[in-house]
Structures are given as structure tokens and as C-alpha cells.
Design an enzyme around this catalytic site. Structure first.
Site, short mmCIF file in Angstrom:
data_model
loop_
_atom_site.label_atom_id
_atom_site.label_comp_id
_atom_site.label_asym_id
_atom_site.label_seq_id
_atom_site.Cartn_x
_atom_site.Cartn_y
_atom_site.Cartn_z
CB CYS A 127 -3.12 4.44 15.91
SG CYS A 127 -4.28 5.59 16.74
CB CYS A 133 -6.82 2.75 15.13
SG CYS A 133 -5.91 1.88 16.43
CB CYS A 179 -8.26 3.96 19.43
SG CYS A 179 -7.62 4.77 17.94
CG ASN A 198 -11.11 4.11 -9.16
OD1 ASN A 198 -11.41 2.84 -9.45
ND2 ASN A 198 -11.42 5.16 -10.15
CB ALA A 251 -12.72 7.12 -19.25
CB SER A 253 -13.26 -5.71 -15.21
OG SER A 253 -13.19 -5.70 -14.00
CE1 TYR A 291 -3.27 -2.94 0.65
CE2 TYR A 291 -4.36 -1.02 -0.14
CZ TYR A 291 -4.32 -2.41 0.16
OH TYR A 291 -5.57 -3.01 -0.14
CG HIS A 293 -14.10 -0.99 -3.25
ND1 HIS A 293 -13.91 -1.24 -4.64
CD2 HIS A 293 -15.46 -1.31 -3.10
CE1 HIS A 293 -14.88 -2.24 -5.16
NE2 HIS A 293 -15.79 -2.13 -4.30
N1 APR Z 1 -10.46 4.24 -20.16
C1 APR Z 1 -11.79 3.47 -20.24
N2 APR Z 1 -11.66 2.21 -19.76
C2 APR Z 1 -10.49 1.69 -19.34
C3 APR Z 1 -9.27 2.56 -19.66
C4 APR Z 1 -9.50 3.73 -20.23
N3 APR Z 1 -8.46 4.52 -20.30
N4 APR Z 1 -8.06 1.71 -19.44
C5 APR Z 1 -8.54 0.60 -18.86
N5 APR Z 1 -9.94 0.41 -18.77
C6 APR Z 1 -10.86 -0.61 -18.72
C7 APR Z 1 -10.38 -2.12 -18.84
O1 APR Z 1 -10.57 -2.66 -20.10
C8 APR Z 1 -11.16 -2.60 -17.70
O2 APR Z 1 -12.44 -3.37 -18.01
O3 APR Z 1 -11.11 -0.52 -17.18
C9 APR Z 1 -11.41 -1.65 -16.61
C10 APR Z 1 -10.44 -1.93 -15.30
O4 APR Z 1 -11.05 -3.04 -14.62
P1 APR Z 1 -10.30 -3.65 -13.17
O5 APR Z 1 -8.83 -3.45 -13.55
O6 APR Z 1 -10.76 -4.81 -12.97
O7 APR Z 1 -10.83 -2.58 -12.23
P2 APR Z 1 -11.97 -2.56 -11.39
O8 APR Z 1 -13.36 -2.93 -12.37
O9 APR Z 1 -12.17 -1.09 -11.20
O10 APR Z 1 -11.72 -3.35 -10.50
C11 APR Z 1 -13.01 -3.31 -9.32
O11 APR Z 1 -11.50 -5.09 -8.04
O12 APR Z 1 -9.50 -5.43 -7.25
C12 APR Z 1 -10.78 -4.87 -6.88
O13 APR Z 1 -11.22 -3.31 -5.19
C13 APR Z 1 -10.65 -3.47 -6.38
O14 APR Z 1 -12.09 -1.77 -6.79
C14 APR Z 1 -11.36 -2.56 -7.03
C15 APR Z 1 -12.28 -3.56 -7.94
#
Ligand code: APR
Length: 237
Positions: A145, A125, A128, A100, A228, A186, A65, A117
Site C-alpha cells: 500500500c 491494506c 491502514c 464470483n 447457462a 455446486s 491471485y 465473496h
Molecule cells: N453452465 C452452468 N453451470 C455450469 C457450467 C455452465 N457452463 N459449467 C460448470 N457449471 C457448474 C458445475 O456443474 C458446478 O456445479 O457450475 C458449478 C461450479 O461449482 P464450483 O466450481 O464449486 O463453484 P461455486 O459453486 O461458485 O463455488 C462456491 O467456493 O471455492 C469457493 O469462494 C469460492 O465462490 C466460490 C465458492
């Protein structure tokens, strides 16, 4: 054709719900999870993003992280983030639901934001239970903490429920909207992955924006394929 149709829907919408994923931050240099170069290609979620992994080795989890925090600290919002800020100012009602944890939506100026998320920029912590903003450069891993309790990132790990209040507000926004935008996700991780289906089952148009097709694309009312950061400004202009 689709772009114009979506522009018209957005222009007349009274209430808009937006769901974003890692893809909207990709153009800011933030790695996604499952795409090419995605975090889960190099790391195993069960080693780094579960309460069990943290109990087993909090230092290892924090090293990961801490690496992500340092990387994201250099990132800035892109045109996709800013287009959603413009849409929020223009629309009578807009709720932005994000998966995100990178903090780029609030940095861009989004206000009615649900970080379902959690956030990399908050700690919690285990003793506490204090939750506080934390943008410090961590010098001690795992960080502690003021009460000497062990701190964890204030994010939702696999196997953990979403914060109830945030989930309730997200569902309410999806149920009450006239149009839902699903951007850069995704559509694989629950419960976020079911939200578009809920909107569709109510006859609400769902617009998906993604670089590649996802399990949602065939069911979406409109699928706009591309970045996007390219498509959103054109939709909002
Ligand atoms: N513009 C639009 N879409 C995009 C771009 C872009 N520039 N770049 C990548 N993508 C798309 C990919 O095709 C994919 O479908 O964004 C998606 C990202 O998917 P993931 O990596 O699976 O991320 P996400 O869907 O946010 O994951 C969900 O999974 O790992 C956990 O907690 C984590 O919040 C996360 C959750």
C-alpha cells in the site's frame, strides 16, 4: 415444458433474486473450482485461500491471485451474463447475488449486484485498511500500500465471515422475492448454499440452472440442465 413454465414465472414476477457461481463464467474461459479442470483439483484451498495461508506465505498466495487476475483480465462476459442484465432491466426488482470474484457481472452491466465473496479487482491494506480498486499489472509481489502496509486481495477466504451488510441485503432479497434463480453453483459453500433452501421454505419457486445435478437439484422447483449461456438467453428472449 420446464423452460416455458419458468419463462411464465419470470414474466409475472414482481421481485427476482438470482444467485450465481463459477459456472456462469465457465463459458468465458474462467476456471471453476470443483468441476473438471477446477482450481481445487490442482491447488489446496488451505494453501491459498485462508488468512492462515496468507500469514504463512503472502508471496505464494499473491502469485496465485496474480495468475488468476491475468487470466481473467483476458476474459469477457458471455451470453449468460448479458441475459441477466436484460432481465434486470425488464424486471420491476432484481437482486443479483454472486459468489464470483471475477468482475464479469459488473463488466456485463449488472447494477443491483452483491459480490458477497469480494472481488479480485480490489485490494485491502492490512495496516491502514484502505480498500481500493486495483486493476494494475502487479510488478511487485506481495504488493504494498502507499502506507507500505501489506495488501491482500479484497476477497472472502475460507474461515472468514461475509461482509455483514452484503449478507443482510442478500437475505432480504431472498426473503422478499417471488422467484429465485440459482445458476452455475455446486451449492456446497455456506452461507450461499443455504439461500435457496430459505426461499423454498417460504414456498418461493426456485429454478436451478446447472450443467450437472447438485445437492439442490432434487429440491428445486425446476431444474434446467445445461449451459447457462444456452439456457438463460432462451429464458429471457
Ligand atoms: N453452465 C452452468 N453451470 C455450469 C457450467 C455452465 N457452463 N459449467 C460448470 N457449471 C457448474 C458445475 O456443474 C458446478 O456445479 O457450475 C458449478 C461450479 O461449482 P464450483 O466450481 O464449486 O463453484 P461455486 O459453486 O461458485 O463455488 C462456491 O467456493 O471455492 C469457493 O469462494 C469460492 O465462490 C466460490 C465458492
Amino acid at each position: 415444458m420446464s423452460l416455458e413454465a419458468v419463462r411464465a414465472i419470470l414474466a409475472s414476477a414482481r421481485s427476482i433474486a438470482v444467485l450465481t457461481g463459477a459456472g456462469i463464467s465457465a463459458e468465458s474461459g474462467v476456471p471453476t473450482f470443483r468441476g473438471p479442470g477446477g482450481l481445487w483439483r490442482d491447488y489446496r484451498p488451505e494453501d491459498l485461500a485462508t488468512p492462515e495461508a496468507f500469514a504463512r506465505d503472502p508471496r505464494l498466495v499473491w502469485e496465485w491471485y496474480d495468475w488468476r487476475r491475468r487470466k481473467i483480465a483476458e476474459a469477457t462476459p458471455n451470453l449468460g451474463h448479458y441475459a441477466l442484465v436484460t432481465l434486470e432491466k425488464r424486471a420491476p426488482d432484481l437482486t443479483l447475488i454472486t459468489q464470483n470474484v471475477d468482475g464479469l457481472h459488473p463488466l456485463a452491466g449488472s447494477r443491483n449486484l452483491l459480490e458477497i465473496h469480494g472481488s479480485l479487482w480490489r485490494t485491502r491494506c492490512l495496516s491502514c485498511h484502505e480498500v481500493r480498486d486495483n486493476r494494475e499489472l502487479l510488478t511487485r509481489l506481495p504488493p504494498r500500500c502507499a502506507c507500505e502496509g501489506l495488501l491482500r486481495p479484497d476477497v472472502v477466504w475460507f474461515g472468514e465471515p461475509l461482509p455483514y451488510e452484503l449478507l443482510k441485503r442478500s437475505i432480504r432479497a431472498v426473503e422478499g422475492c417471488n422467484v429465485m434463480l440459482v445458476i452455475g453453483t455446486s451449492s456446497l459453500v455456506q452461507p450461499a448454499a443455504s439461500m435457496a433452501g430459505e426461499a423454498l421454505s417460504r414456498g418461493t419457486p426456485v429454478v436451478e440452472i446447472n450443467l450437472d445435478p447438485t445437492p439442490l437439484s432434487e429440491r428445486a422447483t425446476h431444474f434446467l440442465q445445461g449451459k447457462a449461456g444456452d439456457i438463460l438467453p432462451r429464458l429471457i428472449a
